[in-house]
Structure formats: structure tokens, C-alpha cells
Design a protein around this motif. Structure first.
Motif, PDB file in Angstrom:
ATOM      1  N   ILE A  86       0.890   7.658   9.057  1.00  0.00           N
ATOM      2  CA  ILE A  86       1.499   7.213   7.801  1.00  0.00           C
ATOM      3  C   ILE A  86       2.810   7.970   7.629  1.00  0.00           C
ATOM      4  O   ILE A  86       2.820   9.205   7.659  1.00  0.00           O
ATOM      5  N   THR A  87       3.908   7.248   7.458  1.00  0.00           N
ATOM      6  CA  THR A  87       5.213   7.878   7.260  1.00  0.00           C
ATOM      7  C   THR A  87       5.849   7.318   5.999  1.00  0.00           C
ATOM      8  O   THR A  87       5.931   6.107   5.823  1.00  0.00           O
ATOM      9  N   HIS A  88       6.269   8.226   5.107  1.00  0.00           N
ATOM     10  CA  HIS A  88       6.914   7.834   3.851  1.00  0.00           C
ATOM     11  C   HIS A  88       8.413   8.094   3.922  1.00  0.00           C
ATOM     12  O   HIS A  88       8.848   9.128   4.435  1.00  0.00           O
ATOM     13  N   LEU A  89       9.186   7.183   3.397  1.00  0.00           N
ATOM     14  CA  LEU A  89      10.620   7.379   3.174  1.00  0.00           C
ATOM     15  C   LEU A  89      10.843   7.402   1.677  1.00  0.00           C
ATOM     16  O   LEU A  89      10.724   6.377   1.003  1.00  0.00           O
ATOM     17  N   GLY A  90      11.110   8.584   1.139  1.00  0.00           N
ATOM     18  CA  GLY A  90      11.267   8.730  -0.303  1.00  0.00           C
ATOM     19  C   GLY A  90      12.700   8.490  -0.753  1.00  0.00           C
ATOM     20  O   GLY A  90      13.643   8.933  -0.100  1.00  0.00           O
ATOM     21  N   ILE A  91      12.861   7.784  -1.865  1.00  0.00           N
ATOM     22  CA  ILE A  91      14.176   7.514  -2.446  1.00  0.00           C
ATOM     23  C   ILE A  91      14.113   7.880  -3.927  1.00  0.00           C
ATOM     24  O   ILE A  91      13.283   7.341  -4.662  1.00  0.00           O
ATOM     25  N   SER A  92      14.974   8.797  -4.349  1.00  0.00           N
ATOM     26  CA  SER A  92      14.955   9.247  -5.738  1.00  0.00           C
ATOM     27  C   SER A  92      16.273   8.946  -6.430  1.00  0.00           C
ATOM     28  O   SER A  92      17.321   8.836  -5.792  1.00  0.00           O
ATOM     29  N   HIS A  93      16.203   8.849  -7.754  1.00  0.00           N
ATOM     30  CA  HIS A  93      17.408   8.631  -8.545  1.00  0.00           C
ATOM     31  C   HIS A  93      18.051   9.953  -8.958  1.00  0.00           C
ATOM     32  O   HIS A  93      19.108   9.961  -9.584  1.00  0.00           O
ATOM     33  N   TRP A  94      17.399  11.081  -8.627  1.00  0.00           N
ATOM     34  CA  TRP A  94      17.986  12.404  -8.846  1.00  0.00           C
ATOM     35  C   TRP A  94      17.372  13.379  -7.861  1.00  0.00           C
ATOM     36  O   TRP A  94      16.508  13.020  -7.068  1.00  0.00           O
ATOM     37  N   ASP A  95      17.836  14.640  -7.887  1.00  0.00           N
ATOM     38  CA  ASP A  95      17.398  15.602  -6.884  1.00  0.00           C
ATOM     39  C   ASP A  95      16.376  16.597  -7.404  1.00  0.00           C
ATOM     40  O   ASP A  95      16.111  17.606  -6.769  1.00  0.00           O
ATOM     41  N   SER A  96      15.786  16.319  -8.575  1.00  0.00           N
ATOM     42  CA  SER A  96      14.828  17.239  -9.170  1.00  0.00           C
ATOM     43  C   SER A  96      13.404  16.785  -8.899  1.00  0.00           C
ATOM     44  O   SER A  96      13.126  15.591  -8.801  1.00  0.00           O
ATOM     45  N   GLY A  97      12.492  17.728  -8.770  1.00  0.00           N
ATOM     46  CA  GLY A  97      11.079  17.409  -8.624  1.00  0.00           C
ATOM     47  C   GLY A  97      10.589  17.491  -7.192  1.00  0.00           C
ATOM     48  O   GLY A  97      11.358  17.507  -6.231  1.00  0.00           O
ATOM     49  N   THR A  98       9.257  17.521  -7.060  1.00  0.00           N
ATOM     50  CA  THR A  98       8.619  17.604  -5.750  1.00  0.00           C
ATOM     51  C   THR A  98       8.545  16.247  -5.080  1.00  0.00           C
ATOM     52  O   THR A  98       8.723  16.130  -3.865  1.00  0.00           O
ATOM     53  N   HIS A  99       8.270  15.201  -5.861  1.00  0.00           N
ATOM     54  CA  HIS A  99       8.071  13.869  -5.308  1.00  0.00           C
ATOM     55  C   HIS A  99       9.279  12.968  -5.575  1.00  0.00           C
ATOM     56  O   HIS A  99       9.959  13.106  -6.589  1.00  0.00           O
ATOM     57  N   SER A 100       9.525  12.052  -4.663  1.00  0.00           N
ATOM     58  CA  SER A 100      10.522  11.020  -4.895  1.00  0.00           C
ATOM     59  C   SER A 100       9.978  10.023  -5.919  1.00  0.00           C
ATOM     60  O   SER A 100       8.769   9.833  -6.038  1.00  0.00           O
ATOM     61  N   SER A 101      10.869   9.362  -6.629  1.00  0.00           N
ATOM     62  CA  SER A 101      10.416   8.413  -7.649  1.00  0.00           C
ATOM     63  C   SER A 101      10.024   7.069  -7.045  1.00  0.00           C
ATOM     64  O   SER A 101       9.256   6.319  -7.646  1.00  0.00           O
ATOM     65  N   THR A 102      10.548   6.750  -5.878  1.00  0.00           N
ATOM     66  CA  THR A 102      10.160   5.527  -5.165  1.00  0.00           C
ATOM     67  C   THR A 102      10.004   5.866  -3.685  1.00  0.00           C
ATOM     68  O   THR A 102      10.534   6.882  -3.216  1.00  0.00           O
ATOM     69  N   ARG A 103       9.294   5.001  -2.947  1.00  0.00           N
ATOM     70  CA  ARG A 103       9.193   5.249  -1.510  1.00  0.00           C
ATOM     71  C   ARG A 103       8.794   3.988  -0.755  1.00  0.00           C
ATOM     72  O   ARG A 103       8.193   3.069  -1.308  1.00  0.00           O
ATOM     73  N   ILE A 104       9.173   3.985   0.504  1.00  0.00           N
ATOM     74  CA  ILE A 104       8.797   2.941   1.451  1.00  0.00           C
ATOM     75  C   ILE A 104       7.905   3.591   2.496  1.00  0.00           C
ATOM     76  O   ILE A 104       8.216   4.668   2.992  1.00  0.00           O
ATOM     77  N   THR A 105       6.796   2.940   2.814  1.00  0.00           N
ATOM     78  CA  THR A 105       5.790   3.570   3.676  1.00  0.00           C
ATOM     79  C   THR A 105       5.429   2.682   4.854  1.00  0.00           C
ATOM     80  O   THR A 105       5.193   1.475   4.683  1.00  0.00           O
ATOM     81  N   ALA A 106       5.372   3.277   6.031  1.00  0.00           N
ATOM     82  CA  ALA A 106       4.839   2.618   7.224  1.00  0.00           C
ATOM     83  C   ALA A 106       3.453   3.176   7.491  1.00  0.00           C
ATOM     84  O   ALA A 106       3.273   4.395   7.560  1.00  0.00           O
ATOM     85  N   THR A 107       2.455   2.287   7.618  1.00  0.00           N
ATOM     86  CA  THR A 107       1.066   2.707   7.798  1.00  0.00           C
ATOM     87  C   THR A 107       0.457   2.029   9.017  1.00  0.00           C
ATOM     88  O   THR A 107       0.511   0.802   9.143  1.00  0.00           O
ATOM     89  N   GLU A 108      -0.104   2.826   9.898  1.00  0.00           N
ATOM     90  CA  GLU A 108      -0.808   2.287  11.053  1.00  0.00           C
ATOM     91  C   GLU A 108      -2.113   1.658  10.587  1.00  0.00           C
ATOM     92  O   GLU A 108      -2.809   2.209   9.730  1.00  0.00           O
ATOM     93  N   ASP A 109      -2.476   0.494  11.132  1.00  0.00           N
ATOM     94  CA  ASP A 109      -3.682  -0.199  10.678  1.00  0.00           C
ATOM     95  C   ASP A 109      -4.944   0.629  10.888  1.00  0.00           C
ATOM     96  O   ASP A 109      -5.857   0.626  10.065  1.00  0.00           O
ATOM     97  N   ALA A 110      -5.026   1.311  12.017  1.00  0.00           N
ATOM     98  CA  ALA A 110      -6.196   2.142  12.342  1.00  0.00           C
ATOM     99  C   ALA A 110      -5.763   3.179  13.364  1.00  0.00           C
ATOM    100  O   ALA A 110      -4.705   3.059  13.990  1.00  0.00           O
ATOM    101  N   ALA A 111      -6.576   4.204  13.533  1.00  0.00           N
ATOM    102  CA  ALA A 111      -6.257   5.248  14.499  1.00  0.00           C
ATOM    103  C   ALA A 111      -6.121   4.652  15.894  1.00  0.00           C
ATOM    104  O   ALA A 111      -6.976   3.894  16.344  1.00  0.00           O
ATOM    105  N   GLY A 112      -5.037   4.976  16.573  1.00  0.00           N
ATOM    106  CA  GLY A 112      -4.824   4.487  17.922  1.00  0.00           C
ATOM    107  C   GLY A 112      -4.359   3.052  18.002  1.00  0.00           C
ATOM    108  O   GLY A 112      -4.378   2.446  19.062  1.00  0.00           O
ATOM    109  N   SER A 113      -3.929   2.485  16.861  1.00  0.00           N
ATOM    110  CA  SER A 113      -3.500   1.086  16.832  1.00  0.00           C
ATOM    111  C   SER A 113      -1.985   1.003  16.857  1.00  0.00           C
ATOM    112  O   SER A 113      -1.284   1.852  16.314  1.00  0.00           O
TER     113      SER A 113
END
Length: 206
Positions: A86-113
Motif C-alpha cells: 500500500i503506497t499513499h501520495l499525500g497532498i495538503s493545502h498547507w504544511d502543518s500537521g502530521t497527516h495530509s488532508s487528501t491522498r491518492i493510494t495504490a493498493t495491491e489486491d493481495a499479498a504477492g499479487s
């Protein structure tokens, strides 16, 4: 200007320029390869260019080849086959905080897939919380809004599934109807009942 690394005209080297130099105005450094063409450039304003010596953004990536991946982002944790990557690409409207306010995620269907889905998330809370997934495109092409597992209704079909705990709906508006609440036409499920609404007090044609 000065050079660092192997001798000029051979393999990798760094070229640094005075920002007032006319040939490379406002350049800080070029990292060049064996053909003496810059591989990437760092300007004195902090902008970084890959494939361009004139980056006009904090990171400006230009490819000289059509129809290819210009930027690839991933992780190594899913490579062993024992973990679904699972890989997240975080996009925020500012530079404060631990988490991005929006994100795009790529997720493998299953282990080894090799199969993967793409999802989009937004933050719905007024706090420094991780975004919540809102929409997913599965590896088979199905689209889910409000669900991460859209299921087809019949075989050999591709579906758009909209899910809500109580009142899932699809609203259609135009410049004529207006986009404000209470305008347009609506497809809605309430309990086991299916409703078709036309809030414009106009004809419904079938």
C-alpha cells in the motif's frame, strides 16, 4: 563557474554557477552525466528541475519521451509477497500537521499479487486526522463511492456502485437546473425502495 567530481567531459560531475552568470542565470548547480547534459538542476530559489534546466515549480520533471511513466512512487515492504503493498501520495493545502488532508493510494489486491487498485481520500474532520477513503477504482475497473469493494450486479459487467449507510443517491444537475441543494434530478435508495425524483417540477421522460 567550477566543476566537482571527475574531469569535465567524462562521467558524472557537478557544475556550479554564479547566479549572475549570463549563460545559466539564477542557476545554483547542475548535476551532469557522461554526455555533459544536465541530469537535474537546482536553482538558487530552491526549485529543482529534472529533464529541464529552467524549473518553474519546486519540483519540475520533464521527460523527452512520449507515452511513458514520468514519475514512479512505491515502497519495498510489499515486495516479499508476504504483505499486500500500500503506497499513499499525500497532498495538503498547507504544511502543518502530521497527516495530509487528501491522498491518492495504490493498493495491491493481495499479498504477492500484481493486481492493484487506485483510491482517493479526503479528510472530513476538523483535526489532524488521516484522510478517509471516498472512492476506489478496482483492478477490474469497477468504481466504488463510499465502498472499497464495489460488486457487479451481473456477470461480465463493469459497475459504478454508490454506497451510504442510509440514503445513497446520485444527483444530476445542469446550468439550467442549478447546482444548489434541492435542484436537479435524483436517483435514491431508501430502505428497499428506489426513488426517481425531479426537483424541477418538470416532465420526466422515459
Amino acid at each position: 563557474e567550477w566543476y566537482a567530481g571527475r574531469s569535465y567531459g567524462q562521467e558524472s560531475y557537478i557544475v556550479a554557477y554564479d547566479s549572475s552568470a549570463s549563460s545559466h542565470a539564477n542557476s545554483c548547480a547542475d548535476i551532469s552525466g557522461s554526455n555533459a547534459s544536465p541530469l537535474f538542476t537546482i536553482k538558487d530559489n530552491g526549485n529543482v528541475g529534472i529533464g529541464t534546466t529552467s524549473p518553474d515549480a519546486v519540483l519540475n520533471v520533464i521527460s523527452g519521451t512520449n507515452d511513458e511513466e514520468v514519475l514512479k512512487i512505491g515502497n519495498t515492504a510489499g515486495n516479499s509477497g508476504s504483505t499486500a503493498g500500500i503506497t499513499h501520495l499525500g497532498i495538503s493545502h498547507w504544511d502543518s500537521g502530521t497527516h495530509s488532508s487528501t491522498r491518492i493510494t495504490a493498493t495491491e489486491d493481495a499479498a504477492g499479487s500484481y493486481l492493484g487498485s487506485l483510491s482517493f481520500g479526503t479528510r472530513g474532520a476538523a483535526s489532524d486526522s488521516a484522510p478517509t477513503e471516498r472512492m476506489r477504482i478496482t483492478s477490474s475497473g469497477n468504481v466504488g463511492i463510499g465502498t472499497s469493494s464495489p460488486v457487479i450486479y451481473s456477470n461480465n459487467a463493469t459497475t459504478l456502485q454508490i454506497h451510504d449507510e442510509t440514503l445513497p443517491e446520485l444527483r444530476l444537475t445542469s446550468d439550467t437546473t442549478g447546482a444548489a441543494s434541492g435542484h436537479g434530478s435524483l436517483l435514491q435508495v431508501a430502505g428497499n425502495d428506489f426513488y426517481i425524483w425531479n426537483a424541477e417540477n418538470a416532465k420526466m421522460r422515459f
